[in-house]
Write a protein that holds these residues in place. Structure first.
Motif, PDB file in Angstrom:
ATOM      1  N   GLU A 153      34.998  15.941  49.900  1.00  0.00           N
ATOM      2  CA  GLU A 153      35.889  17.102  49.951  1.00  0.00           C
ATOM      3  C   GLU A 153      36.620  17.178  51.284  1.00  0.00           C
ATOM      4  O   GLU A 153      37.829  17.442  51.335  1.00  0.00           O
ATOM      5  N   GLN A 154      35.911  16.927  52.368  1.00  0.00           N
ATOM      6  CA  GLN A 154      36.544  16.937  53.691  1.00  0.00           C
ATOM      7  C   GLN A 154      37.692  15.933  53.749  1.00  0.00           C
ATOM      8  O   GLN A 154      38.784  16.235  54.256  1.00  0.00           O
ATOM      9  N   LEU A 155      37.458  14.734  53.228  1.00  0.00           N
ATOM     10  CA  LEU A 155      38.510  13.716  53.236  1.00  0.00           C
ATOM     11  C   LEU A 155      39.641  14.070  52.279  1.00  0.00           C
ATOM     12  O   LEU A 155      40.798  13.717  52.525  1.00  0.00           O
ATOM     13  N   ALA A 156      39.332  14.756  51.180  1.00  0.00           N
ATOM     14  CA  ALA A 156      40.392  15.186  50.270  1.00  0.00           C
ATOM     15  C   ALA A 156      41.331  16.158  50.970  1.00  0.00           C
ATOM     16  O   ALA A 156      42.556  16.100  50.789  1.00  0.00           O
ATOM     17  N   ARG A 157      40.780  17.047  51.755  1.00  0.00           N
ATOM     18  CA  ARG A 157      41.627  17.978  52.507  1.00  0.00           C
ATOM     19  C   ARG A 157      42.444  17.232  53.566  1.00  0.00           C
ATOM     20  O   ARG A 157      43.621  17.533  53.784  1.00  0.00           O
ATOM     21  N   ALA A 158      41.825  16.251  54.192  1.00  0.00           N
ATOM     22  CA  ALA A 158      42.561  15.431  55.155  1.00  0.00           C
ATOM     23  C   ALA A 158      43.659  14.638  54.462  1.00  0.00           C
ATOM     24  O   ALA A 158      44.755  14.464  55.024  1.00  0.00           O
ATOM     25  N   GLN A 159      43.383  14.158  53.241  1.00  0.00           N
ATOM     26  CA  GLN A 159      44.382  13.400  52.490  1.00  0.00           C
ATOM     27  C   GLN A 159      45.613  14.257  52.211  1.00  0.00           C
ATOM     28  O   GLN A 159      46.753  13.788  52.308  1.00  0.00           O
ATOM     29  N   HIS A 160      45.397  15.510  51.852  1.00  0.00           N
ATOM     30  CA  HIS A 160      46.506  16.432  51.612  1.00  0.00           C
ATOM     31  C   HIS A 160      47.348  16.581  52.873  1.00  0.00           C
ATOM     32  O   HIS A 160      48.591  16.499  52.832  1.00  0.00           O
ATOM     33  N   ALA A 161      46.686  16.776  54.007  1.00  0.00           N
ATOM     34  CA  ALA A 161      47.412  16.930  55.268  1.00  0.00           C
ATOM     35  C   ALA A 161      48.151  15.658  55.651  1.00  0.00           C
ATOM     36  O   ALA A 161      49.295  15.706  56.155  1.00  0.00           O
ATOM     37  N   SER A 162      47.544  14.508  55.403  1.00  0.00           N
ATOM     38  CA  SER A 162      48.182  13.236  55.757  1.00  0.00           C
ATOM     39  C   SER A 162      49.424  12.983  54.911  1.00  0.00           C
ATOM     40  O   SER A 162      50.451  12.503  55.420  1.00  0.00           O
ATOM     41  N   ALA A 163      49.337  13.293  53.620  1.00  0.00           N
ATOM     42  CA  ALA A 163      50.511  13.136  52.753  1.00  0.00           C
ATOM     43  C   ALA A 163      51.650  14.015  53.250  1.00  0.00           C
ATOM     44  O   ALA A 163      52.818  13.596  53.290  1.00  0.00           O
ATOM     45  N   HIS A 164      51.313  15.239  53.652  1.00  0.00           N
ATOM     46  CA  HIS A 164      52.354  16.143  54.162  1.00  0.00           C
ATOM     47  C   HIS A 164      52.909  15.645  55.489  1.00  0.00           C
ATOM     48  O   HIS A 164      54.110  15.813  55.761  1.00  0.00           O
ATOM     49  N   ARG A 165      52.068  15.045  56.294  1.00  0.00           N
ATOM     50  CA  ARG A 165      52.580  14.515  57.552  1.00  0.00           C
ATOM     51  C   ARG A 165      53.631  13.436  57.300  1.00  0.00           C
ATOM     52  O   ARG A 165      54.696  13.428  57.932  1.00  0.00           O
ATOM     53  N   LEU A 166      53.336  12.535  56.381  1.00  0.00           N
ATOM     54  CA  LEU A 166      54.321  11.499  56.053  1.00  0.00           C
ATOM     55  C   LEU A 166      55.614  12.104  55.531  1.00  0.00           C
ATOM     56  O   LEU A 166      56.720  11.694  55.918  1.00  0.00           O
ATOM     57  N   ALA A 167      55.494  13.079  54.632  1.00  0.00           N
ATOM     58  CA  ALA A 167      56.690  13.700  54.048  1.00  0.00           C
ATOM     59  C   ALA A 167      57.485  14.477  55.091  1.00  0.00           C
ATOM     60  O   ALA A 167      58.727  14.525  55.039  1.00  0.00           O
ATOM     61  N   ASP A 168      56.781  15.081  56.044  1.00  0.00           N
ATOM     62  CA  ASP A 168      57.469  15.872  57.068  1.00  0.00           C
ATOM     63  C   ASP A 168      58.173  14.997  58.096  1.00  0.00           C
ATOM     64  O   ASP A 168      59.215  15.378  58.640  1.00  0.00           O
ATOM     65  N   GLU A 169      57.600  13.820  58.372  1.00  0.00           N
ATOM     66  CA  GLU A 169      58.149  12.979  59.446  1.00  0.00           C
ATOM     67  C   GLU A 169      59.179  11.963  58.963  1.00  0.00           C
ATOM     68  O   GLU A 169      59.911  11.400  59.784  1.00  0.00           O
ATOM     69  N   LEU A 170      59.248  11.718  57.659  1.00  0.00           N
ATOM     70  CA  LEU A 170      60.117  10.660  57.158  1.00  0.00           C
ATOM     71  C   LEU A 170      61.190  11.218  56.234  1.00  0.00           C
ATOM     72  O   LEU A 170      60.963  12.189  55.504  1.00  0.00           O
ATOM     73  N   ALA A 171      62.339  10.567  56.240  1.00  0.00           N
ATOM     74  CA  ALA A 171      63.449  10.992  55.399  1.00  0.00           C
ATOM     75  C   ALA A 171      63.210  10.625  53.940  1.00  0.00           C
ATOM     76  O   ALA A 171      62.434   9.713  53.629  1.00  0.00           O
ATOM     77  N   ASP A 172      63.893  11.326  53.050  1.00  0.00           N
ATOM     78  CA  ASP A 172      63.688  11.128  51.614  1.00  0.00           C
ATOM     79  C   ASP A 172      63.917   9.692  51.165  1.00  0.00           C
ATOM     80  O   ASP A 172      63.257   9.212  50.236  1.00  0.00           O
ATOM     81  N   GLU A 173      64.848   8.988  51.790  1.00  0.00           N
ATOM     82  CA  GLU A 173      65.204   7.650  51.314  1.00  0.00           C
ATOM     83  C   GLU A 173      64.244   6.554  51.767  1.00  0.00           C
ATOM     84  O   GLU A 173      64.358   5.392  51.335  1.00  0.00           O
ATOM     85  N   VAL A 174      63.261   6.879  52.603  1.00  0.00           N
ATOM     86  CA  VAL A 174      62.349   5.851  53.118  1.00  0.00           C
ATOM     87  C   VAL A 174      61.446   5.361  51.989  1.00  0.00           C
ATOM     88  O   VAL A 174      60.753   6.145  51.340  1.00  0.00           O
ATOM     89  N   PRO A 175      61.435   4.048  51.731  1.00  0.00           N
ATOM     90  CA  PRO A 175      60.542   3.514  50.704  1.00  0.00           C
ATOM     91  C   PRO A 175      59.073   3.704  51.079  1.00  0.00           C
ATOM     92  O   PRO A 175      58.688   3.517  52.237  1.00  0.00           O
ATOM     93  N   VAL A 176      58.274   4.090  50.096  1.00  0.00           N
ATOM     94  CA  VAL A 176      56.823   4.206  50.256  1.00  0.00           C
ATOM     95  C   VAL A 176      56.206   2.938  49.672  1.00  0.00           C
ATOM     96  O   VAL A 176      56.384   2.631  48.493  1.00  0.00           O
TER      97      VAL A 176
END
Length: 458
Positions: A153-176
């Motif tokens: 569960e702790q890592l699941a919460r971290a996973q949510h935050a990490s996904a948001h970090r990527l989305a917040d720092e990168l532009a929409d057109e950046v390939p994942v």
């Protein structure tokens, strides 16, 4: 101008990447058979200057350490990963100059593992690719229960935050560009498609659309079975995998095959399931070479038990060897090519069993046939979506240890499409049971008139 080449490992559902410029490149999460990466670099005419791991992998044996040793590349491994070999530890924000105008930046993205790190490739200051490993996948994220159940569960919460970090720092057109998710059991949910971007994930990925509590609840509820061999991959990668040996195994003749079977070793027939059902050496097991060989053989075989491979051609043996080293099954005891006539001793006859469809089962039931057992070998999550009334349920990865639970009678064994049913049928056949392999898609069960109970959706 930069490039990114994708190296697909279809059987395990993983992608590795080679990215660089005119002279040098970085290999991200390389497979254990590193000759594929070296060949890709040769085609580009570049030197591999860096090898980067997003995390210590739990689903395959990495080729990173050996690739770095072979090429002289710098080996980048997240600083938080506990490993037993020399490497260059990378922390959040660290950068390396891959080539002129090309920079690779590390972003701490814990979740899939506590030390998970993504890498962003930038050209002249503009992000052009995000290597997200087991963090942000295509419409999903990496599962968070592979390190320690207490941390899930702790890592699941971290996973949510990490996904948001990527989305917040990168532009929409950046390939994942994820490592997992193309059929890998490292994905928290099924993945469809082969390409995505930050913008596409922003629109469809639950990690970016739901609040943290809703996301965590759904993720934890959806976690599926973990392949047994995963328990061996992390330790192997932390210790430092040795080089692979892909030279041909010892040739096996009929006498040696019989000896291996008598010793209780696994003799695996790689032919397609129809050919196997029509005729095979008694006691051999059927894992199709064209299916998810590495996943299912490594999942089912008692770890460390010797394995002998049978196939029609040397090329099929070589392909199987390559797949198996990726999951730590390094050297087959022996191998033989040809067919049952070549693998049986004088005076022995091949063993066979029927293969059929759900319509055949429905017709048999309609005639009131007795002594028929229907065995469902799908995972519990699949069975929850629909099941044949009265079917016994034992997932294929548990069957070897639960053969005694299969009721007496002729066993009609099915899965979702036929591959796992063939594996299960061979296990039952080797145990002396009368078996029929249902080689059919599960949707055909209801169409044939079999009573299928489907779980109501809210």
């Amino acid at each position: 101008m930069y490039f990114v080449d994708t190296l697909r490992t279809e059987g395990l559902g993983n992608h590795s990447y080679l990215a660089g410029g005119h002279r040098t490149a970085v290999a991200v999460d390389p497979p254990r058979d590193i000759d594929r990466v070296i060949a890709a670099a040769a085609r580009r005419g570049v030197r591999i200057g860096w090898v980067a791991e997003t995390h210590v992998h739990n689903d395959y044996v990495t080729g990173g350490l050996e690739l770095a040793r072979t090429t002289g590349a710098r080996y980048l491994v997240p600083a938080g990963a506990a490993v037993a070999y020399a490497r260059e530890p990378v922390a959040d924000g660290d950068t390396v100059a891959v080539d002129t105008g090309l920079e690779l930046r590390a972003l701490a993205t814990p979740g899939h593992t506590p030390h998970h790190t993504a890498y962003v490739l930038s050209e002249d200051g503009r992000a052009v690719a995000a290597f997200t490993g087991g963090c942000l996948l295509i419409g999903a994220v990496g599962r968070t229960d592979l390190v320690d159940p207490r941390l899930t569960e702790q890592l699941a919460r971290a996973q949510h935050a990490s996904a948001h970090r990527l989305a917040d720092e990168l532009a929409d057109e950046v390939p994942v560009l994820p490592t997992h998710g193309f059929g890998s059991f490292c994905s928290s949910s099924p993945v469809t498609g082969d390409e995505t971007t930050i913008g596409a994930e922003r629109r469809r990925n639950a990690a970016l659309r739901e609040d943290v509590d809703g996301f965590v609840t759904a993720l934890l509820a959806g976690l599926d079975d973990v392949p047994a061999y995963y328990a061996h991959m992390g330790p192997a990668n932390a210790e430092g995998p040795p080089p692979v040996d892909l030279t041909p195994p010892r040739p096996a003749d009929a006498a040696l095959i019989a000896d291996r079977l008598a010793a209780g070793e696994w003799v695996v027939d790689l032919r397609n399931r129809v050919a196997f059902a029509d005729g095979h050496v008694a006691g051999t097991l059927n894992f199709e070479g064209d299916g998810q060989l590495a996943t299912y053989l490594a999942w089912l075989i008692p770890w460390g038990k010797p394995v002998t491979l049978l196939a029609e051609t040397p090329e099929q043996i070589a392909g199987a060897q390559r797949e198996l080293v990726r999951v730590g099954i390094d050297r087959p005891s022996a191998a033989a090519t040809g067919g049952p006539a070549d693998w049986l001793r004088d005076g022995e006859a091949p063993r066979s069993f029927p293969h059929a469809g759900f319509a055949d089962l429905a017709a048999l039931r309609a005639r009131g046939a007795q002594d028929v057992v229907v065995l469902d070998v799908r995972r519990a999550s699949e069975r929850a979506e629909g099941r044949i009334d009265g079917a016994v349920h034992i997932p294929v990865h548990e069957l070897h240890g639960r053969l005694g639970e299969v009721p007496p009678g002729t066993v009609w064994v099915h899965c979702a499409g036929g591959l796992r049913a063939a594996i299960a049928a061979s296990l039952l056949d080797a145990a002396g049971r009368d078996v029929v392999a249902v080689d059919d898609g599960f949707d055909a069960a209801g169409e044939a008139g079999l009573p299928v109970h489907r779980t109501a959706r809210s």
